[in-house]
Design a protein around this motif. Sequence first.
Motif, mmCIF file in Angstrom:
data_model
loop_
_atom_site.group_PDB
_atom_site.id
_atom_site.type_symbol
_atom_site.label_atom_id
_atom_site.label_comp_id
_atom_site.label_asym_id
_atom_site.label_seq_id
_atom_site.Cartn_x
_atom_site.Cartn_y
_atom_site.Cartn_z
ATOM 1 N N ILE A 40 0.959 -1.230 -0.103
ATOM 2 C CA ILE A 40 -0.079 -0.049 0.045
ATOM 3 C C ILE A 40 0.680 1.328 0.045
ATOM 4 O O ILE A 40 0.589 2.194 -0.751
ATOM 5 N N LEU A 41 1.999 1.099 0.686
ATOM 6 C CA LEU A 41 2.780 2.423 1.000
ATOM 7 C C LEU A 41 3.495 2.669 -0.251
ATOM 8 O O LEU A 41 3.613 3.764 -0.870
ATOM 9 N N MET A 42 4.135 1.614 -0.826
ATOM 10 C CA MET A 42 4.731 1.677 -2.170
ATOM 11 C C MET A 42 3.974 2.220 -3.248
ATOM 12 O O MET A 42 4.426 2.846 -4.056
ATOM 13 N N ALA A 43 2.675 1.612 -3.399
ATOM 14 C CA ALA A 43 1.840 1.935 -4.331
ATOM 15 C C ALA A 43 1.204 3.656 -4.175
ATOM 16 O O ALA A 43 1.161 4.213 -5.343
ATOM 17 N N GLU A 44 1.157 4.035 -2.923
ATOM 18 C CA GLU A 44 0.769 5.242 -2.999
ATOM 19 C C GLU A 44 2.044 6.119 -3.256
ATOM 20 O O GLU A 44 1.871 7.197 -3.994
ATOM 21 N N ASP A 45 3.165 5.839 -2.978
ATOM 22 C CA ASP A 45 4.432 6.519 -3.595
ATOM 23 C C ASP A 45 4.465 6.616 -4.962
ATOM 24 O O ASP A 45 4.746 7.536 -5.678
ATOM 25 N N ALA A 46 4.265 5.490 -5.578
ATOM 26 C CA ALA A 46 4.629 5.357 -7.052
ATOM 27 C C ALA A 46 3.263 5.971 -7.731
ATOM 28 O O ALA A 46 3.626 6.881 -8.690
ATOM 29 N N ALA A 47 2.043 6.218 -7.183
ATOM 30 C CA ALA A 47 0.924 6.818 -7.714
ATOM 31 C C ALA A 47 1.019 8.368 -7.550
ATOM 32 O O ALA A 47 1.036 9.060 -8.561
ATOM 33 N N SER A 48 1.717 8.499 -6.444
ATOM 34 C CA SER A 48 2.012 9.939 -6.360
ATOM 35 C C SER A 48 2.687 10.616 -7.241
ATOM 36 O O SER A 48 2.726 11.745 -7.674
ATOM 37 N N GLY A 49 4.217 9.734 -7.331
ATOM 38 C CA GLY A 49 5.141 10.261 -8.209
ATOM 39 C C GLY A 49 4.651 10.156 -9.667
ATOM 40 O O GLY A 49 4.949 11.026 -10.421
ATOM 41 N N TRP A 50 3.602 9.577 -10.187
ATOM 42 C CA TRP A 50 3.145 9.395 -11.592
ATOM 43 C C TRP A 50 2.383 10.562 -11.595
ATOM 44 O O TRP A 50 2.158 11.338 -12.584
ATOM 45 N N VAL A 51 1.665 10.896 -10.850
ATOM 46 C CA VAL A 51 0.659 12.278 -10.782
ATOM 47 C C VAL A 51 1.540 13.409 -10.517
ATOM 48 O O VAL A 51 1.270 14.548 -11.597
ATOM 49 N N LEU A 81 -6.155 3.939 -2.792
ATOM 50 C CA LEU A 81 -4.993 4.438 -2.282
ATOM 51 C C LEU A 81 -5.301 5.967 -2.137
ATOM 52 O O LEU A 81 -5.982 6.826 -2.922
ATOM 53 N N THR A 82 -4.924 6.531 -1.137
ATOM 54 C CA THR A 82 -4.981 8.173 -0.677
ATOM 55 C C THR A 82 -3.446 8.518 -0.877
ATOM 56 O O THR A 82 -2.613 8.184 -0.482
#
Length: 134
Positions: A40-51, A81-82
Amino acid sequence: MMKLVYPACFYQDPETGNYTVEVPDLPGCVSGGPTLADAILMAEDAASGWVLDELEEGNPVPPASVMGTVTPDAGGFVSLLTLDMDAYAEKYGSKSVRKNLTIPAWLNTFAEKHHINFSQVLTDALTTIYQQRN
């Protein structure tokens, strides 16, 4: 504050127990981790970087799908994911652009006398306007 929520598909590898996470609304955004919490943490980080990359390129934030419309492949499940984009951008945002501006001379004198950082004032003002309109 800019907080975003995206549905994500989670898949656990039956042999290793590791998780893979895909964010369907962000093409190519895939992450994972050895535990569900790490994934979850890694996915939130990856998605935040993408955005953040999209925002820094001047592109709009991709809209999130309604969670009920996202169907995972067999064996997977969907969760949300938040993304706290303000905190992520403050920590990792690095792209800056130079702007030339014109202000009244008296205002320039005032700002220089009080050691006001022009770039910070403009950034703060534009961030506030951005948050009000999004």
